[in-house]
Design a protein around this motif. Structure first.
Motif, PDB file in Angstrom:
ATOM      1  N   GLU A  29      45.909  10.659  20.166  1.00  0.00           N
ATOM      2  CA  GLU A  29      46.279  10.936  18.773  1.00  0.00           C
ATOM      3  C   GLU A  29      47.651  10.365  18.456  1.00  0.00           C
ATOM      4  OE1 GLU A  29      46.017  15.132  18.293  1.00  0.00           O
ATOM      5  OE2 GLU A  29      43.811  15.188  18.327  1.00  0.00           O
ATOM      6  N   ALA A  30      48.603  10.490  19.390  1.00  0.00           N
ATOM      7  CA  ALA A  30      49.939   9.936  19.185  1.00  0.00           C
ATOM      8  C   ALA A  30      49.880   8.410  19.077  1.00  0.00           C
ATOM      9  CB  ALA A  30      50.867  10.356  20.321  1.00  0.00           C
ATOM     10  N   ALA A  31      49.035   7.778  19.884  1.00  0.00           N
ATOM     11  CA  ALA A  31      48.903   6.322  19.836  1.00  0.00           C
ATOM     12  C   ALA A  31      48.340   5.868  18.498  1.00  0.00           C
ATOM     13  CB  ALA A  31      48.007   5.843  20.977  1.00  0.00           C
ATOM     14  N   LEU A  43      52.515   2.437  24.629  1.00  0.00           N
ATOM     15  CA  LEU A  43      52.928   3.357  25.684  1.00  0.00           C
ATOM     16  C   LEU A  43      52.154   4.664  25.634  1.00  0.00           C
ATOM     17  CD1 LEU A  43      56.777   2.788  25.951  1.00  0.00           C
ATOM     18  CD2 LEU A  43      54.873   1.478  26.902  1.00  0.00           C
ATOM     19  N   TYR A  44      51.825   5.139  24.435  1.00  0.00           N
ATOM     20  CA  TYR A  44      51.034   6.372  24.348  1.00  0.00           C
ATOM     21  C   TYR A  44      49.605   6.149  24.827  1.00  0.00           C
ATOM     22  CZ  TYR A  44      54.433   9.451  22.106  1.00  0.00           C
ATOM     23  OH  TYR A  44      55.520  10.256  21.859  1.00  0.00           O
ATOM     24  N   GLU A  45      49.034   4.973  24.584  1.00  0.00           N
ATOM     25  CA  GLU A  45      47.676   4.751  25.086  1.00  0.00           C
ATOM     26  C   GLU A  45      47.677   4.664  26.605  1.00  0.00           C
ATOM     27  OE1 GLU A  45      45.674   1.206  23.768  1.00  0.00           O
ATOM     28  OE2 GLU A  45      46.393   0.105  25.527  1.00  0.00           O
ATOM     29  N   ARG A  46      48.754   4.132  27.186  1.00  0.00           N
ATOM     30  CA  ARG A  46      48.843   4.099  28.641  1.00  0.00           C
ATOM     31  C   ARG A  46      49.086   5.500  29.204  1.00  0.00           C
ATOM     32  NH1 ARG A  46      52.116  -1.623  29.387  1.00  0.00           N
ATOM     33  NH2 ARG A  46      50.273  -2.951  29.215  1.00  0.00           N
ATOM     34  N   LEU A  47      49.799   6.322  28.463  1.00  0.00           N
ATOM     35  CA  LEU A  47      49.960   7.719  28.870  1.00  0.00           C
ATOM     36  C   LEU A  47      48.609   8.431  28.823  1.00  0.00           C
ATOM     37  CD1 LEU A  47      51.645  10.215  29.623  1.00  0.00           C
ATOM     38  CD2 LEU A  47      52.137  10.507  27.168  1.00  0.00           C
ATOM     39  N   ALA A  48      47.842   8.169  27.776  1.00  0.00           N
ATOM     40  CA  ALA A  48      46.499   8.765  27.679  1.00  0.00           C
ATOM     41  C   ALA A  48      45.650   8.368  28.876  1.00  0.00           C
ATOM     42  CB  ALA A  48      45.828   8.321  26.376  1.00  0.00           C
TER      43      ALA A  48
END
Length: 432
Positions: free
Chosen positions: A302-304, A280-285
């Motif tokens: 970074e979060a991903a 989900l964080y990579e999709r947010l990125a």
């Protein structure tokens, strides 16, 4: 078609009949079986033997009772009757000859992909899911989840144009079961969770095949089912899918998609499985990158990476298990490409794609399009042309609209350099 037809091959005039064409488009193989016997003289016993279906089942289908929904059977029937792939929602079959009469059948890669997909589908249990009857057993949700995970592997080698009907059939069967059968409360929650997962799988195939309205409807249905099941991870992933699709729109739609992607991360929370948070964080990125927000993109990446580092070998939900360090590196390169940072994007994409197998033809073609884009931004026109050629070759015969959509702007930019032989060659390849 080839000059060596099996005894069960249907004549072209039958395949072109309106009633047969309509039946094939909806996978009504009962009509096909009936026509094969009545018009082509092919016995039900021969059909059964060639398709690997029990003779009594063939007769039942021919009377209009029941459906064939499994991928392996659809492929087998198409090949048995020499039905061209496009008539049943498949990529061109290995035995097909190009319609322009040129030599050769479908590329060898298409044969390997179809064979791999069929082998993945072999062994799937024919689960009994009648629309009426007794109470559903408590073990059915887990059986369905395992079946869904196995079918997901088809997406590794096939595009959404090939898999959509199969995935949609699984979703519809589970939805019917939920409506018409009795089950304990806990079993019901498990079935709703599976339904949410199946809706996402079907939605992704619809999106990949260019069926965007159907994709949105399935993603929204998935989110509702996940919320009703109390499955925050799948509810968050449904939002992430909606955000990904929303990025195709105008500036306001992209801003809304960023907010939806942020909600997806908030929905699952910090206690979700590491693989889910990484996904989900990579999709947010990606949403931030498409919106041109560089700092936010960096923080989300970074979060991903941080979430993925926490996985430490622990089992992850199957629908998120494909996210690994290579995938995150590719997403980083994609984001930097969108942000017009080619000096960061190129080395990462080159290294990651060097480890990415060509059997994942659709995805590799897509990822190469970002590499070609970055080479163009960096002024490396001939290198961009070479990478574009690789992507075009990989995308040939893939039942997905996305590789060509992604390559279209790259080819348009290359058009400004068509005087270069390397560019002229790849532009000609794209036109053929």
């Amino acid at each position: 078609m080839t000059g060596h037809e099996p005894p069960t091959a249907l004549p072209r005039e039958l395949l072109e009949r309106p009633d047969v064409r309509a039946a094939l488009a909806t996978h009504d193989f009962g009509t096909v079986f009936y026509v094969a016997r009545s018009e082509a003289g092919i016995s039900y016993s021969m059909i059964a033997a060639e398709c690997g279906i029990k003779p009594e089942r063939v007769g039942t289908l021919a009377k209009g009772n029941g459906r064939v929904t499994t991928f392996e059977k659809i492929v087998c029937i198409a090949d048995t009757f020499r039905i061209p792939g496009h008539m049943v929602g498949l990529a061109p079959r290995p035995w097909e000859t190009p319609r322009d009469g040129s030599a050769g059948a479908a590329p060898r890669r298409e044969f390997l992909k179809a064979s791999a997909a069929a082998s993945l589908a072999v062994g799937l249990p024919e689960l009994s899911r009648p629309s009426t009857g007794g109470q559903v057993g408590s073990d059915l949700p887990e059986k369905l989840r395992q079946r869904t995970a196995r079918l997901r592997r088809l997406d590794d080698v096939l595009g959404g144009g090939d898999t959509y009907r199969t995935y949609l059939g699984e979703y519809q069967a589970t939805r019917s079961l939920l409506r018409h059968r009795a089950y304990a409360e806990e079993t019901g929650r498990g079935l709703l969770s599976v339904l949410a997962e199946q809706a996402q799988q079907a939605g992704w195939a619809a999106f990949d095949g260019g069926r965007h309205a159907e994709a949105r409807g399935l993603y929204e249905a998935s989110r509702k089912a996940a919320v009703d099941a109390g499955d925050a991870e799948l509810a968050g992933n449904a939002l992430a899918f909606l955000a990904y699709q929303g990025l195709r729109g105008d500036r306001q739609a992209r801003q809304d998609a960023v907010q939806t992607a942020a909600r997806s991360c908030a929905t699952v929370g910090p206690d979700a499985a590491p693989g889910v948070r990484a996904l989900l964080y990579e999709r947010l990125a990606w949403a931030h990158a498409v919106a041109g927000q560089a700092d936010e993109t960096e923080r989300a990446l970074e979060a991903a990476h941080g979430a993925l580092a926490e996985a430490d070998g622990e089992p992850q939900p199957d629908w998120a298990a494909w996210v690994d360090e290579t995938e995150l590196q590719i997403m980083s390169g994609r984001c930097w490409t969108e942000l017009r940072l080619p000096l960061r994007a190129v080395p990462v994409l080159e290294a990651a794609l060097g480890r990415y197998d060509d059997s994942h033809a659709r995805d590799k073609a897509l990822y190469l399009s970002w590499l070609a884009d970055s080479y163009l931004t960096a002024g490396e026109v001939e290198q961009a042309a070479a990478v574009t050629g690789r992507a075009l070759n990989l995308s040939t015969g893939v039942a997905s609209v996305r590789p060509r959509e992604r390559l279209a702007p790259v080819l348009q930019r290359l058009g400004a350099h068509q005087a270069l032989p390397a560019v002229a060659e790849v532009l000609e390849m794209a036109r053929s």
